[in-house]
Motif scaffolding. Structure first.
Motif, PDB file in Angstrom:
ATOM      1  N   GLY A   1      34.016  15.084 -81.837  1.00 31.58           N
ATOM      2  CA  GLY A   1      35.198  15.788 -81.343  1.00 31.58           C
ATOM      3  C   GLY A   1      34.936  16.716 -80.158  1.00 31.58           C
ATOM      4  N   VAL A   2      33.699  17.204 -80.004  1.00 25.94           N
ATOM      5  CA  VAL A   2      33.427  18.124 -78.886  1.00 25.94           C
ATOM      6  C   VAL A   2      33.245  17.308 -77.607  1.00 25.94           C
TER       7      VAL A   2
ATOM      8  N   ILE B   1      37.952   7.664 -80.249  1.00 22.82           N
ATOM      9  CA  ILE B   1      36.505   7.677 -80.019  1.00 22.82           C
ATOM     10  C   ILE B   1      35.961   9.099 -79.941  1.00 22.82           C
ATOM     11  N   ASN B   2      36.803  10.050 -79.506  1.00 20.45           N
ATOM     12  CA  ASN B   2      36.312  11.437 -79.550  1.00 20.45           C
ATOM     13  C   ASN B   2      37.153  12.354 -80.436  1.00 20.45           C
ATOM     14  N   LEU B   3      37.518  11.795 -81.581  1.00 21.78           N
ATOM     15  CA  LEU B   3      38.141  12.626 -82.626  1.00 21.78           C
ATOM     16  C   LEU B   3      37.246  12.615 -83.860  1.00 21.78           C
TER      17      LEU B   3
ATOM     18  N   MET C   1      25.929   7.049 -76.580  1.00 24.43           N
ATOM     19  CA  MET C   1      27.063   7.878 -77.011  1.00 24.43           C
ATOM     20  C   MET C   1      26.442   9.195 -77.473  1.00 24.43           C
ATOM     21  N   CYS C   2      27.141  10.296 -77.236  1.00 21.91           N
ATOM     22  CA  CYS C   2      26.617  11.585 -77.691  1.00 21.91           C
ATOM     23  C   CYS C   2      27.350  12.064 -78.937  1.00 21.91           C
ATOM     24  N   ARG C   3      26.705  12.954 -79.628  1.00 22.63           N
ATOM     25  CA  ARG C   3      27.296  13.679 -80.746  1.00 22.63           C
ATOM     26  C   ARG C   3      26.897  15.146 -80.598  1.00 22.63           C
TER      27      ARG C   3
END
Ligand code: HEM
Length: 410
Positions: free
Chosen positions: A73-74, A93-95, A299-301
Protein backbone atom coordinates in the motif's frame (compact mmCIF):
# COMPACT_ATOMS: atom_id res chain seq x y z
CA UNK A 1 33.00 -9.41 -8.78
CA UNK A 2 33.12 -6.05 -7.01
CA UNK A 3 29.56 -5.68 -5.71
CA UNK A 4 30.31 -2.18 -4.41
CA UNK A 5 30.80 -1.05 -8.01
CA UNK A 6 27.27 -2.10 -9.03
CA UNK A 7 24.04 -0.35 -8.09
CA UNK A 8 20.84 -2.17 -9.04
CA UNK A 9 18.95 1.10 -9.50
CA UNK A 10 21.58 2.72 -11.71
CA UNK A 11 20.78 3.08 -15.38
CA UNK A 12 24.34 1.90 -16.21
CA UNK A 13 23.52 -1.48 -14.67
CA UNK A 14 20.46 -1.85 -16.94
CA UNK A 15 22.29 -0.56 -20.01
CA UNK A 16 24.89 -3.35 -19.67
CA UNK A 17 24.27 -6.67 -21.48
CA UNK A 18 21.80 -9.03 -19.71
CA UNK A 19 24.62 -11.55 -19.08
CA UNK A 20 26.37 -8.98 -16.89
CA UNK A 21 23.24 -8.51 -14.80
CA UNK A 22 22.94 -12.25 -14.33
CA UNK A 23 26.55 -12.41 -13.11
CA UNK A 24 25.89 -9.63 -10.59
CA UNK A 25 22.69 -11.29 -9.36
CA UNK A 26 24.54 -14.62 -9.03
CA UNK A 27 27.22 -12.94 -6.90
CA UNK A 28 24.56 -11.26 -4.75
CA UNK A 29 22.75 -14.57 -4.17
CA UNK A 30 25.98 -16.21 -3.08
CA UNK A 31 27.65 -13.48 -1.06
CA UNK A 32 25.13 -10.81 -0.10
CA UNK A 33 21.54 -12.04 -0.57
CA UNK A 34 20.03 -9.22 1.54
CA UNK A 35 21.89 -6.10 0.53
CA UNK A 36 21.13 -2.44 1.24
CA UNK A 37 21.27 0.05 -1.63
CA UNK A 38 21.56 3.75 -0.90
CA UNK A 39 19.15 6.29 -2.45
CA UNK A 40 20.35 7.24 -5.88
CA UNK A 41 19.73 9.65 -8.73
CA UNK A 42 20.99 8.05 -11.91
CA UNK A 43 20.41 8.22 -15.65
CA UNK A 44 16.77 7.34 -15.00
CA UNK A 45 14.54 10.37 -14.88
CA UNK A 46 13.15 9.62 -11.41
CA UNK A 47 15.04 9.44 -8.12
CA UNK A 48 15.12 6.16 -6.25
CA UNK A 49 14.84 5.79 -2.50
CA UNK A 50 17.07 3.39 -0.55
CA UNK A 51 16.03 -0.27 -0.56
CA UNK A 52 17.00 -3.76 0.52
CA UNK A 53 17.52 -6.18 -2.36
CA UNK A 54 16.26 -9.76 -1.88
CA UNK A 55 17.82 -11.94 -4.57
CA UNK A 56 17.30 -15.54 -3.43
CA UNK A 57 14.28 -17.61 -4.49
CA UNK A 58 13.33 -18.53 -0.93
CA UNK A 59 13.32 -14.93 0.30
CA UNK A 60 11.33 -13.56 -2.65
CA UNK A 61 8.83 -16.40 -2.26
CA UNK A 62 8.42 -15.85 1.49
CA UNK A 63 8.05 -12.08 1.18
CA UNK A 64 5.41 -12.47 -1.56
CA UNK A 65 3.33 -14.71 0.66
CA UNK A 66 3.48 -12.57 3.77
CA UNK A 67 1.55 -9.50 2.64
CA UNK A 68 0.68 -8.46 6.20
CA UNK A 69 4.35 -7.74 6.92
CA UNK A 70 5.52 -7.02 3.36
CA UNK A 71 2.82 -4.54 2.35
CA UNK A 72 2.11 -2.97 -1.05
CA UNK A 73 0.00 0.00 0.00
CA UNK A 74 2.87 2.47 0.54
CA UNK A 75 4.66 1.80 -2.74
CA UNK A 76 5.67 -1.04 -5.07
CA UNK A 77 8.26 1.01 -6.99
CA UNK A 78 11.95 1.59 -6.40
CA UNK A 79 11.59 4.98 -8.01
CA UNK A 80 9.58 7.74 -6.48
CA UNK A 81 6.18 8.17 -8.09
CA UNK A 82 5.77 11.70 -9.51
CA UNK A 83 2.59 13.43 -8.31
CA UNK A 84 1.37 13.69 -11.91
CA UNK A 85 1.17 9.89 -12.15
CA UNK A 86 0.23 8.95 -8.60
CA UNK A 87 -3.49 9.68 -8.91
CA UNK A 88 -3.91 6.96 -11.56
CA UNK A 89 -2.42 4.10 -9.62
CA UNK A 90 -4.48 3.32 -6.55
CA UNK A 91 -5.67 0.03 -8.03
CA UNK A 92 -5.30 -3.44 -6.54
CA UNK A 93 -1.59 -3.88 -7.19
CA UNK A 94 -0.79 -1.21 -4.62
CA UNK A 95 -3.56 -1.78 -2.12
CA UNK A 96 -3.46 -3.87 1.06
CA UNK A 97 -6.24 -5.80 2.75
CA UNK A 98 -9.08 -5.33 3.32
CA UNK A 99 -9.35 -3.09 0.19
CA UNK A 100 -7.17 -5.41 -1.89
CA UNK A 101 -9.14 -8.50 -0.97
CA UNK A 102 -12.46 -6.82 -1.77
CA UNK A 103 -11.37 -5.55 -5.14
CA UNK A 104 -9.62 -8.78 -6.12
CA UNK A 105 -12.71 -10.78 -5.20
CA UNK A 106 -14.83 -8.58 -7.46
CA UNK A 107 -12.60 -8.90 -10.52
CA UNK A 108 -11.07 -12.37 -10.21
CA UNK A 109 -14.17 -14.16 -11.49
CA UNK A 110 -13.28 -12.90 -14.97
CA UNK A 111 -9.87 -14.60 -14.91
CA UNK A 112 -10.49 -18.16 -13.72
CA UNK A 113 -9.20 -21.06 -15.88
CA UNK A 114 -12.85 -21.66 -16.90
CA UNK A 115 -13.34 -18.08 -18.09
CA UNK A 116 -10.05 -18.16 -19.98
CA UNK A 117 -10.91 -21.50 -21.62
CA UNK A 118 -14.17 -19.90 -22.78
CA UNK A 119 -12.37 -17.12 -24.65
CA UNK A 120 -9.72 -19.43 -26.14
CA UNK A 121 -11.53 -19.91 -29.49
CA UNK A 122 -11.56 -16.14 -29.88
CA UNK A 123 -7.85 -15.92 -29.03
CA UNK A 124 -7.17 -18.61 -31.62
CA UNK A 125 -9.13 -16.77 -34.31
CA UNK A 126 -7.19 -13.57 -33.55
CA UNK A 127 -3.82 -15.41 -33.63
CA UNK A 128 -4.80 -16.93 -36.98
CA UNK A 129 -5.61 -13.49 -38.42
CA UNK A 130 -2.28 -12.11 -37.18
CA UNK A 131 -0.34 -14.94 -38.83
CA UNK A 132 -2.45 -14.64 -42.04
CA UNK A 133 -1.42 -11.03 -42.24
CA UNK A 134 2.28 -11.80 -41.64
CA UNK A 135 2.14 -14.51 -44.33
CA UNK A 136 0.37 -12.20 -46.79
CA UNK A 137 2.91 -9.44 -46.44
CA UNK A 138 6.14 -11.18 -45.52
CA UNK A 139 5.59 -14.79 -46.61
CA UNK A 140 8.34 -14.48 -49.23
CA UNK A 141 10.94 -14.06 -46.49
CA UNK A 142 11.02 -10.24 -46.41
CA UNK A 143 12.25 -9.03 -43.02
CA UNK A 144 9.68 -7.44 -40.72
CA UNK A 145 9.50 -6.08 -37.18
CA UNK A 146 8.41 -8.96 -34.99
CA UNK A 147 7.10 -6.72 -32.18
CA UNK A 148 5.03 -4.46 -34.39
CA UNK A 149 3.62 -7.11 -36.73
CA UNK A 150 3.17 -10.09 -34.47
CA UNK A 151 3.92 -10.01 -30.72
CA UNK A 152 2.08 -6.80 -29.88
CA UNK A 153 -1.23 -7.72 -31.46
CA UNK A 154 -2.70 -10.62 -29.50
CA UNK A 155 -2.20 -9.24 -25.95
CA UNK A 156 -3.91 -6.01 -26.87
CA UNK A 157 -6.80 -7.70 -28.69
CA UNK A 158 -7.25 -10.15 -25.78
CA UNK A 159 -7.68 -7.41 -23.18
CA UNK A 160 -9.78 -5.28 -25.49
CA UNK A 161 -12.11 -8.22 -26.26
CA UNK A 162 -12.33 -9.20 -22.63
CA UNK A 163 -13.28 -5.67 -21.59
CA UNK A 164 -15.56 -5.02 -24.58
CA UNK A 165 -13.44 -2.33 -26.29
CA UNK A 166 -14.53 -2.09 -29.95
CA UNK A 167 -11.93 -3.02 -32.60
CA UNK A 168 -11.86 0.56 -33.91
CA UNK A 169 -10.55 1.87 -30.59
CA UNK A 170 -7.80 -0.72 -30.14
CA UNK A 171 -5.04 1.30 -31.81
CA UNK A 172 -5.68 4.23 -29.47
CA UNK A 173 -5.61 1.88 -26.50
CA UNK A 174 -2.31 0.50 -27.76
CA UNK A 175 -0.70 3.93 -28.01
CA UNK A 176 -1.93 5.13 -24.61
CA UNK A 177 -0.87 1.91 -22.91
CA UNK A 178 2.63 2.06 -24.35
CA UNK A 179 3.00 5.60 -23.05
CA UNK A 180 1.64 4.76 -19.59
CA UNK A 181 4.34 2.16 -18.97
CA UNK A 182 7.18 4.29 -20.37
CA UNK A 183 7.60 7.40 -18.17
CA UNK A 184 11.37 6.75 -18.18
CA UNK A 185 11.58 6.62 -21.95
CA UNK A 186 12.71 10.10 -23.08
CA UNK A 187 10.36 9.86 -26.06
CA UNK A 188 7.38 9.70 -23.67
CA UNK A 189 8.55 11.33 -20.44
CA UNK A 190 6.50 11.77 -17.27
CA UNK A 191 4.25 14.35 -18.95
CA UNK A 192 3.50 11.94 -21.84
CA UNK A 193 2.75 9.08 -19.44
CA UNK A 194 0.47 11.30 -17.36
CA UNK A 195 -1.38 12.52 -20.44
CA UNK A 196 -1.89 8.95 -21.67
CA UNK A 197 -3.11 7.86 -18.21
CA UNK A 198 -5.67 10.68 -18.27
CA UNK A 199 -6.83 9.65 -21.75
CA UNK A 200 -7.12 5.99 -20.73
CA UNK A 201 -8.98 6.96 -17.55
CA UNK A 202 -11.44 9.11 -19.52
CA UNK A 203 -12.00 6.30 -21.97
CA UNK A 204 -12.58 3.79 -19.16
CA UNK A 205 -14.93 6.12 -17.27
CA UNK A 206 -17.06 6.39 -20.37
CA UNK A 207 -16.96 2.65 -21.11
CA UNK A 208 -17.85 1.83 -17.49
CA UNK A 209 -20.78 4.25 -17.46
CA UNK A 210 -22.09 2.89 -20.77
CA UNK A 211 -21.95 -0.71 -19.57
CA UNK A 212 -23.55 0.21 -16.25
CA UNK A 213 -26.47 1.58 -18.26
CA UNK A 214 -26.48 -1.12 -20.97
CA UNK A 215 -24.70 -4.40 -20.10
CA UNK A 216 -23.16 -6.13 -23.13
CA UNK A 217 -21.90 -9.51 -21.90
CA UNK A 218 -18.25 -8.47 -21.44
CA UNK A 219 -16.08 -8.23 -18.32
CA UNK A 220 -16.70 -4.47 -18.03
CA UNK A 221 -20.46 -5.13 -17.84
CA UNK A 222 -19.94 -7.91 -15.27
CA UNK A 223 -17.75 -5.64 -13.15
CA UNK A 224 -20.10 -2.68 -13.34
CA UNK A 225 -22.95 -4.89 -12.10
CA UNK A 226 -21.10 -7.09 -9.58
CA UNK A 227 -22.17 -6.57 -6.01
CA UNK A 228 -20.07 -7.86 -3.12
CA UNK A 229 -21.07 -7.25 0.49
CA UNK A 230 -23.66 -4.80 -0.81
CA UNK A 231 -21.02 -2.73 -2.58
CA UNK A 232 -20.51 -1.98 -6.26
CA UNK A 233 -17.35 -0.88 -8.03
CA UNK A 234 -17.39 2.87 -8.60
CA UNK A 235 -16.61 4.05 -12.13
CA UNK A 236 -13.37 5.61 -10.77
CA UNK A 237 -12.29 2.28 -9.26
CA UNK A 238 -13.15 0.63 -12.55
CA UNK A 239 -11.09 3.20 -14.49
CA UNK A 240 -8.03 2.57 -12.31
CA UNK A 241 -8.46 -1.18 -12.70
CA UNK A 242 -8.79 -0.75 -16.46
CA UNK A 243 -5.48 1.18 -16.59
CA UNK A 244 -3.82 -1.49 -14.47
CA UNK A 245 -5.06 -4.29 -16.76
CA UNK A 246 -4.10 -2.45 -19.91
CA UNK A 247 -0.62 -1.70 -18.60
CA UNK A 248 0.06 -4.97 -16.72
CA UNK A 249 -1.32 -7.27 -19.37
CA UNK A 250 -0.06 -5.78 -22.60
CA UNK A 251 3.63 -5.17 -22.65
CA UNK A 252 4.47 -8.19 -20.45
CA UNK A 253 2.76 -10.72 -22.71
CA UNK A 254 4.05 -8.99 -25.83
CA UNK A 255 7.60 -9.33 -24.48
CA UNK A 256 7.00 -12.96 -23.56
CA UNK A 257 6.11 -13.72 -27.20
CA UNK A 258 9.04 -11.71 -28.59
CA UNK A 259 11.54 -13.29 -26.20
CA UNK A 260 10.04 -16.70 -26.92
CA UNK A 261 10.75 -16.36 -30.65
CA UNK A 262 14.27 -15.10 -29.85
CA UNK A 263 14.93 -18.05 -27.55
CA UNK A 264 13.65 -20.60 -30.08
CA UNK A 265 15.93 -19.00 -32.69
CA UNK A 266 18.94 -19.30 -30.39
CA UNK A 267 18.03 -22.86 -29.30
CA UNK A 268 16.87 -24.89 -32.33
CA UNK A 269 16.93 -28.12 -30.32
CA UNK A 270 14.37 -26.59 -27.93
CA UNK A 271 12.19 -25.48 -30.85
CA UNK A 272 12.20 -29.07 -32.13
CA UNK A 273 11.50 -30.51 -28.68
CA UNK A 274 8.46 -28.24 -28.32
CA UNK A 275 7.06 -28.20 -31.85
CA UNK A 276 7.39 -32.01 -32.29
CA UNK A 277 5.14 -32.61 -29.28
CA UNK A 278 3.37 -29.28 -28.95
CA UNK A 279 0.46 -29.95 -26.61
CA UNK A 280 2.45 -32.04 -24.17
CA UNK A 281 5.33 -29.56 -23.92
CA UNK A 282 3.39 -26.25 -24.08
CA UNK A 283 2.63 -25.97 -20.33
CA UNK A 284 6.31 -26.20 -19.37
CA UNK A 285 7.57 -24.25 -22.41
CA UNK A 286 5.47 -21.13 -21.78
CA UNK A 287 6.51 -21.20 -18.12
CA UNK A 288 10.18 -21.59 -19.06
CA UNK A 289 10.09 -18.53 -21.36
CA UNK A 290 8.71 -16.47 -18.48
CA UNK A 291 11.27 -17.91 -16.02
CA UNK A 292 14.25 -17.49 -18.31
CA UNK A 293 13.49 -13.93 -19.41
CA UNK A 294 11.49 -12.78 -16.35
CA UNK A 295 9.56 -9.93 -17.94
CA UNK A 296 8.97 -7.91 -14.76
CA UNK A 297 12.24 -7.26 -12.92
CA UNK A 298 11.05 -6.29 -9.48
CA UNK A 299 8.21 -5.33 -7.19
CA UNK A 300 8.77 -3.55 -3.88
CA UNK A 301 7.16 -3.96 -0.50
CA UNK A 302 7.40 -1.81 2.65
CA UNK A 303 7.75 -3.57 6.00
CA UNK A 304 5.04 -3.16 8.62
CA UNK A 305 7.27 -4.71 11.33
CA UNK A 306 10.93 -5.58 11.97
CA UNK A 307 12.09 -8.82 10.35
CA UNK A 308 15.22 -10.95 10.07
CA UNK A 309 16.02 -12.24 6.56
CA UNK A 310 19.03 -14.60 6.20
CA UNK A 311 20.14 -13.24 9.57
CA UNK A 312 20.00 -9.60 8.41
CA UNK A 313 17.74 -7.31 10.47
CA UNK A 314 15.41 -5.05 8.46
CA UNK A 315 13.40 -2.41 10.28
CA UNK A 316 9.69 -1.62 9.99
CA UNK A 317 9.12 1.15 7.43
CA UNK A 318 12.03 0.14 5.19
CA UNK A 319 11.62 -0.76 1.54
CA UNK A 320 12.43 -4.21 0.18
CA UNK A 321 12.80 -4.96 -3.54
CA UNK A 322 11.98 -8.50 -4.72
CA UNK A 323 14.25 -9.31 -7.68
CA UNK A 324 12.42 -11.88 -9.79
CA UNK A 325 15.11 -12.36 -12.51
CA UNK A 326 17.54 -13.31 -9.77
CA UNK A 327 15.16 -15.62 -7.90
CA UNK A 328 14.38 -17.34 -11.20
CA UNK A 329 18.07 -18.22 -11.71
CA UNK A 330 18.69 -19.44 -8.17
CA UNK A 331 20.47 -22.82 -8.26
CA UNK A 332 18.84 -23.63 -4.90
CA UNK A 333 15.50 -23.77 -6.70
CA UNK A 334 16.35 -24.81 -10.28
CA UNK A 335 18.82 -27.33 -11.71
CA UNK A 336 21.25 -25.73 -14.11
CA UNK A 337 19.26 -22.45 -13.99
CA UNK A 338 21.08 -20.74 -16.87
CA UNK A 339 19.94 -23.44 -19.30
CA UNK A 340 16.79 -22.76 -21.38
CA UNK A 341 14.83 -26.00 -21.19
CA UNK A 342 11.27 -26.13 -22.54
CA UNK A 343 10.65 -29.34 -20.61
CA UNK A 344 11.81 -28.02 -17.24
CA UNK A 345 9.53 -29.51 -14.54
CA UNK A 346 6.96 -27.13 -13.09
CA UNK A 347 8.13 -27.82 -9.58
CA UNK A 348 9.54 -25.47 -8.29
CA UNK A 349 7.23 -22.84 -9.58
CA UNK A 350 9.04 -20.02 -11.37
CA UNK A 351 8.45 -16.52 -9.91
CA UNK A 352 7.92 -14.46 -13.09
CA UNK A 353 4.24 -13.95 -12.18
CA UNK A 354 5.12 -13.24 -8.55
CA UNK A 355 5.63 -15.56 -5.63
CA UNK A 356 2.07 -16.81 -5.29
CA UNK A 357 0.84 -14.42 -2.59
CA UNK A 358 -2.35 -12.32 -2.69
CA UNK A 359 -0.92 -10.11 -5.45
CA UNK A 360 0.02 -13.05 -7.70
CA UNK A 361 -0.54 -12.03 -11.32
CA UNK A 362 -4.27 -11.91 -11.95
CA UNK A 363 -3.70 -12.44 -15.68
CA UNK A 364 -1.31 -15.43 -15.48
CA UNK A 365 -3.86 -17.85 -16.95
CA UNK A 366 -4.67 -15.42 -19.73
CA UNK A 367 -0.97 -14.83 -20.50
CA UNK A 368 -0.32 -18.59 -20.62
CA UNK A 369 -3.29 -19.10 -22.96
CA UNK A 370 -2.16 -16.28 -25.26
CA UNK A 371 1.38 -17.63 -25.48
CA UNK A 372 0.17 -21.18 -26.12
CA UNK A 373 -2.24 -20.13 -28.85
CA UNK A 374 0.29 -17.83 -30.53
CA UNK A 375 3.10 -20.40 -30.58
CA UNK A 376 0.68 -23.08 -31.76
CA UNK A 377 -0.24 -20.89 -34.71
CA UNK A 378 3.45 -20.19 -35.38
CA UNK A 379 4.20 -23.94 -35.27
CA UNK A 380 1.42 -24.78 -37.73
CA UNK A 381 1.87 -21.98 -40.22
CA UNK A 382 5.31 -20.36 -39.89
CA UNK A 383 7.42 -22.97 -38.05
CA UNK A 384 10.70 -21.42 -39.23
CA UNK A 385 9.91 -17.95 -37.87
CA UNK A 386 13.18 -16.61 -36.46
CA UNK A 387 14.79 -13.33 -35.48
CA UNK A 388 17.39 -12.05 -37.91
CA UNK A 389 19.14 -9.35 -35.89
CA UNK A 390 19.73 -7.78 -32.51
CA UNK A 391 16.75 -6.51 -30.48
CA UNK A 392 16.29 -2.88 -29.48
CA UNK A 393 15.81 -2.99 -25.72
CA UNK A 394 14.10 -0.45 -23.47
CA UNK A 395 16.37 0.98 -20.80
CA UNK A 396 14.31 0.10 -17.74
CA UNK A 397 14.81 -1.48 -14.36
CA UNK A 398 11.16 -2.48 -14.20
CA UNK A 399 10.49 -4.33 -17.47
CA UNK A 400 12.54 -6.64 -19.69
CA UNK A 401 11.20 -5.01 -22.84
CA UNK A 402 12.04 -5.19 -26.52
CA UNK A 403 10.64 -2.51 -28.83
CA UNK A 404 11.93 -3.82 -32.17
CA UNK A 405 13.59 -6.92 -33.50
CA UNK A 406 13.84 -7.96 -37.15
CA UNK A 407 12.45 -11.37 -38.09
CA UNK A 408 11.70 -13.56 -41.09
CA UNK A 409 9.42 -16.56 -41.70
CA UNK A 410 11.95 -18.29 -44.01
C1 HEM B 1 3.75 -12.96 -19.34
C2 HEM B 1 2.90 -12.03 -18.94
C3 HEM B 1 2.82 -11.47 -17.54
C4 HEM B 1 3.76 -11.41 -16.55
C5 HEM B 1 5.21 -11.89 -16.61
C6 HEM B 1 3.13 -10.77 -15.40
C7 HEM B 1 3.77 -10.55 -14.18
C8 HEM B 1 3.16 -10.03 -13.06
C9 HEM B 1 3.82 -9.82 -11.78
C10 HEM B 1 5.29 -10.14 -11.46
C11 HEM B 1 2.91 -9.30 -10.92
C12 HEM B 1 3.13 -8.91 -9.45
C13 HEM B 1 2.95 -10.12 -8.55
C14 HEM B 1 3.20 -9.88 -7.09
O1 HEM B 1 3.40 -8.71 -6.67
O2 HEM B 1 3.19 -10.85 -6.31
C15 HEM B 1 1.66 -9.16 -11.66
C16 HEM B 1 0.49 -8.64 -11.13
C17 HEM B 1 -0.64 -8.41 -11.88
N1 HEM B 1 -0.87 -8.76 -13.20
FE1 HEM B 1 0.45 -9.72 -14.43
N2 HEM B 1 1.84 -10.46 -15.72
C18 HEM B 1 1.60 -10.87 -17.01
C19 HEM B 1 0.40 -10.76 -17.71
C20 HEM B 1 -0.75 -10.21 -17.22
C21 HEM B 1 -2.01 -10.12 -17.92
C22 HEM B 1 -2.26 -10.68 -19.32
C23 HEM B 1 -2.87 -9.44 -17.11
C24 HEM B 1 -4.31 -9.07 -17.31
C25 HEM B 1 -4.95 -9.00 -18.38
C26 HEM B 1 -2.17 -9.14 -15.87
C27 HEM B 1 -2.72 -8.48 -14.80
C28 HEM B 1 -2.11 -8.33 -13.57
C29 HEM B 1 -2.75 -7.68 -12.43
C30 HEM B 1 -4.15 -7.07 -12.40
C31 HEM B 1 -1.83 -7.74 -11.37
C32 HEM B 1 -2.04 -7.22 -9.94
C33 HEM B 1 -2.66 -8.30 -9.07
C34 HEM B 1 -2.86 -7.91 -7.63
O3 HEM B 1 -2.22 -6.98 -7.14
O4 HEM B 1 -3.70 -8.56 -6.96
N3 HEM B 1 -0.89 -9.61 -15.97
N4 HEM B 1 1.84 -9.62 -12.96
Amino acid sequence: MDLDAEHLADSAFWAAPPEHRHRVFAALREHDPVRWYEPRVSGFSRACTGFWALTRYEDVWNASRNARVYCSGVTIDIEEMPDELGEFYPSMINLDDPEHFQLRRMVSAGFTPKEIAAIEPKLRATARRIVDDVLDRFGDGTEFDLVQELSSKLPLAAIADLMGVPADDQQLLFEWTNAVVSPDDPATGIAGAAEASRALADYALQLGAERRARPAGDLTSALMHAEIDGRRLSTEEFANFFILLASAGNETTRNAITHGVRLLTAHPDQRRAWFDDFDAVAPTAVEEIVRYETLISNMCRVLTEDVLVQGVPIAAGEKVALWYPSANRDRRAFDDPDRFDVRRPLHRQQLGYGGGGPHFCLGANLARAEMTVMFDEIRRRIPDLHVTGEPTRVLSMALNSITHVPASVR
